[in-house]
Design an enzyme around this catalytic site. Structure first.
Site, mmCIF file in Angstrom:
data_model
loop_
_atom_site.group_PDB
_atom_site.id
_atom_site.type_symbol
_atom_site.label_atom_id
_atom_site.label_comp_id
_atom_site.label_asym_id
_atom_site.label_seq_id
_atom_site.Cartn_x
_atom_site.Cartn_y
_atom_site.Cartn_z
ATOM 1 N N HIS A 58 0.866 -1.176 0.000
ATOM 2 C CA HIS A 58 0.000 0.000 0.000
ATOM 3 C C HIS A 58 0.906 1.230 0.000
ATOM 4 O O HIS A 58 2.042 1.178 0.487
ATOM 5 C CB HIS A 58 -0.887 0.021 1.243
ATOM 6 C CG HIS A 58 -1.950 -1.023 1.246
ATOM 7 N ND1 HIS A 58 -3.060 -0.944 2.048
ATOM 8 C CD2 HIS A 58 -2.083 -2.180 0.543
ATOM 9 C CE1 HIS A 58 -3.840 -1.995 1.846
ATOM 10 N NE2 HIS A 58 -3.258 -2.761 0.938
ATOM 11 N N GLU A 60 0.988 3.837 1.818
ATOM 12 C CA GLU A 60 1.462 4.217 3.151
ATOM 13 C C GLU A 60 2.642 3.357 3.596
ATOM 14 O O GLU A 60 3.629 3.863 4.128
ATOM 15 C CB GLU A 60 0.343 4.090 4.193
ATOM 16 C CG GLU A 60 -0.877 4.942 3.924
ATOM 17 C CD GLU A 60 -1.987 4.173 3.218
ATOM 18 O OE1 GLU A 60 -1.709 3.513 2.188
ATOM 19 O OE2 GLU A 60 -3.136 4.242 3.686
ATOM 20 N N CYS A 88 -6.224 1.859 5.854
ATOM 21 C CA CYS A 88 -6.857 0.605 6.267
ATOM 22 C C CYS A 88 -6.264 0.175 7.612
ATOM 23 O O CYS A 88 -5.369 0.832 8.149
ATOM 24 C CB CYS A 88 -6.629 -0.468 5.204
ATOM 25 S SG CYS A 88 -4.900 -1.019 5.095
ATOM 26 N N CYS A 91 -2.397 -0.418 7.467
ATOM 27 C CA CYS A 91 -1.634 0.823 7.386
ATOM 28 C C CYS A 91 -1.751 1.634 8.674
ATOM 29 O O CYS A 91 -0.761 2.206 9.142
ATOM 30 C CB CYS A 91 -2.083 1.633 6.181
ATOM 31 S SG CYS A 91 -1.678 0.828 4.614
#
Length: 154
Positions: A58, A60, A88, A91
């Site tokens: 992801h 992040e 999410c 993260c």
């Protein structure tokens, strides 16, 4: 870095620039940027799950890894991470564990958001580190990018 709407907007605009690159590899257009306490950019990334065949890639996570490499350690105290979409649970957990001071995001994510929508991992009182959370910065622009991506993939 001081908390001001202008600087938060600039950070999310930078994240939007990064997000625009993700669809080239089939990735969802999410971008993230990490800055230090002085506002100096340490790292920037877009989603890379498809490009890297990595479920943890992801934006992040990739930005946190890169920022830690720049600083030479995993503690990102004093840093701000800005991302186009609410983090999410994976993260959000990583942001807390990295000791990020501030999390700024654009669009709310009611299906998977863990910074106030579905869950509020970042502000859970049971945790020892709770970063400041600023949500909804340039939310319409961030949401429009996601909506156009998914409309094209349906």
């Amino acid at each position: 870095m001081t908390s001001s709407p202008t600087s938060d907007e600039e950070l999310v605009r930078r994240a939007l620039e990064l997000a625009a690159a993700a669809p080239r590899t089939g990735d969802v257009p999410i971008g993230a940027v990490v800055v230090d306490a002085d506002g100096r950019e340490l790292a920037a990334a877009c989603n890379g799950r498809e490009a890297l065949s990595d479920p943890t890639a992801h934006a992040e996570i990739l930005a946190l890894r890169a920022a830690a490499a720049v600083l030479g350690g995993w503690r990102l105290e004093g840093c701000t991470l800005a991302v186009t979409v609410e983090p999410c649970t994976m993260c959000a957990g990583a942001l807390g564990l990295a000791r990020v001071e501030r999390v700024v995001f654009g669009a709310w994510e009611p299906k998977t958001g863990a910074a106030g929508s579905l869950w509020d991992v970042l502000r859970d009182r049971r945790l020892t580190h709770r970063p400041e959370v600023v949500g909804g910065v340039l939310a319409a622009e961030c949401a429009a990018l996601m909506e156009s991506f998914f409309a094209a993939h349906r």
